[in-house]
Design an enzyme around this catalytic site. Sequence first.
Site, PDB file in Angstrom:
ATOM      1  N   ASP A  17      29.225  56.666  41.567  1.00 22.38           N
ATOM      2  CA  ASP A  17      29.344  56.917  43.014  1.00 22.38           C
ATOM      3  C   ASP A  17      30.343  58.054  43.212  1.00 22.38           C
ATOM      4  O   ASP A  17      31.478  57.971  42.741  1.00 22.38           O
ATOM      5  CB  ASP A  17      29.840  55.633  43.692  1.00 22.38           C
ATOM      6  CG  ASP A  17      29.841  55.734  45.223  1.00 22.38           C
ATOM      7  OD1 ASP A  17      29.834  54.683  45.875  1.00 22.38           O
ATOM      8  OD2 ASP A  17      29.880  56.867  45.754  1.00 22.38           O
ATOM      9  N   GLU A 118      24.919  58.399  44.978  1.00 20.70           N
ATOM     10  CA  GLU A 118      25.055  57.388  43.939  1.00 20.70           C
ATOM     11  C   GLU A 118      23.781  57.160  43.154  1.00 20.70           C
ATOM     12  O   GLU A 118      22.678  57.377  43.657  1.00 20.70           O
ATOM     13  CB  GLU A 118      25.612  56.073  44.491  1.00 20.70           C
ATOM     14  CG  GLU A 118      24.785  55.384  45.525  1.00 20.70           C
ATOM     15  CD  GLU A 118      25.479  54.095  45.997  1.00 20.70           C
ATOM     16  OE1 GLU A 118      26.293  54.190  46.930  1.00 20.70           O
ATOM     17  OE2 GLU A 118      25.191  53.034  45.435  1.00 20.70           O
TER      18      GLU A 118
END
Length: 376
Positions: A17, A118
């Site tokens: 992420d 992500e």
Amino acid sequence: MCEVASILQDRIVMLVDLDYFFAQCEERRNPSIKGKPVVVCVYSGRTEDSGAVSTANYVARRYGVKSGIPISLAKSKLKDVDAVFLPVDKQFYREVSDEIMEILRGYADCFEQMGIDEAYLDVTQRTKGNCREAEELAATIKGDVLTQQKLTCSIGVGPNKLVAKIAADFQKPDGLTLVEPKEVQSFLAPLPVRRLVGVGRKTEKRLETLGVITVGQLARFDVQKLIGVFGRKLGAYFHNASLGVDDEPVQERSEPESVSRISTLKEDTRDLAVILDEAYRLCDEVYAKLMRRRLVYRSVSIHVVAGDLSVHSRSKTFENPTSDLKAFKRAVKELYEKFLGESGVAARRVGVKVSNLSRKEELQKQLTNFFGFPKH
Ligand code: TTP
Ligand code: MG
């Protein structure tokens, strides 16, 4: 490959992420704002400050500024502070995202992009199921993203997507958290139930009335009672999630519909050689992406943004899919020649695009069938 991994007992899955993504892209573009609170906003346009905060860097977060709050509230929290407020530039973030996703894809046995910032990576095979190796790989990935793209990210490593996601959130920004299979339950137990994917504010409230605040309490809660409250599917899901059990495979999403690149010229021009010089460079980039994703194309388009910001395009479709770079460039040249012949505008930005994409393997299969090659 990953389907096999998903039925094996021990998988290793990462969730990568990117940290404060939109704001970090802005810091990269303009390093002089680093260190100040940076707030990226979606302005609604009604009044000067109407709209919401898209994201904020960690400096701004220390003042309580976060995604979703009104811009006016963010401004009041940052009153008398030398803060930077910027409008979202989705196209720029998408370009950065695309390049980072290509880096990440190269490290995965199987890859699943979840959003603009992500992605899940199944790395079971390349780490031979070894957690320490996976941790080292995660450190390498972080280093690569930082040196190649000047951005930090946080990575969670765990036995499945559920645990990897929570691990990635555990230490942010610039974090790396490994949760080994034997640690899963002790890692999850103290966390608030809200950390589990699928537990929103309403579910959190409902669980609270049952005396369930932490994941550990949820794990000990009678599963039949849980099913009684939330229904069979959700109740069973919450129970499994609280134990860190998750069989969802990391799955490649469907192929993109097109791959394109666009860039701004040094000055507006109608000079074919200057335009092609840039366009061919873009073709190389698009082509590299096609190759990495094993895609072939059937249509080629060019785009021109003129000095007055009007947008023009031309396209051409081949009879059969191809993966030929020369044919791509020939088509681009043809289309720009055609465009300059038909239109009097000067180009400010030029772009190239391929579409009608399919898998290279499918092309080979079709050809094999066509030529009647033996199957073995
Ligand atoms: P997130 O990954 O949720 O947030 P983030 O990357 O800004 O911060 P973190 O370090 O906690 O990961 O979202 C990714 C991007 O999506 C974010 O940079 C901006 C955008 N976004 C919105 O526009 N609105 C929102 O409400 C959220 C949560 C994100
Ligand atoms: Mg993020």
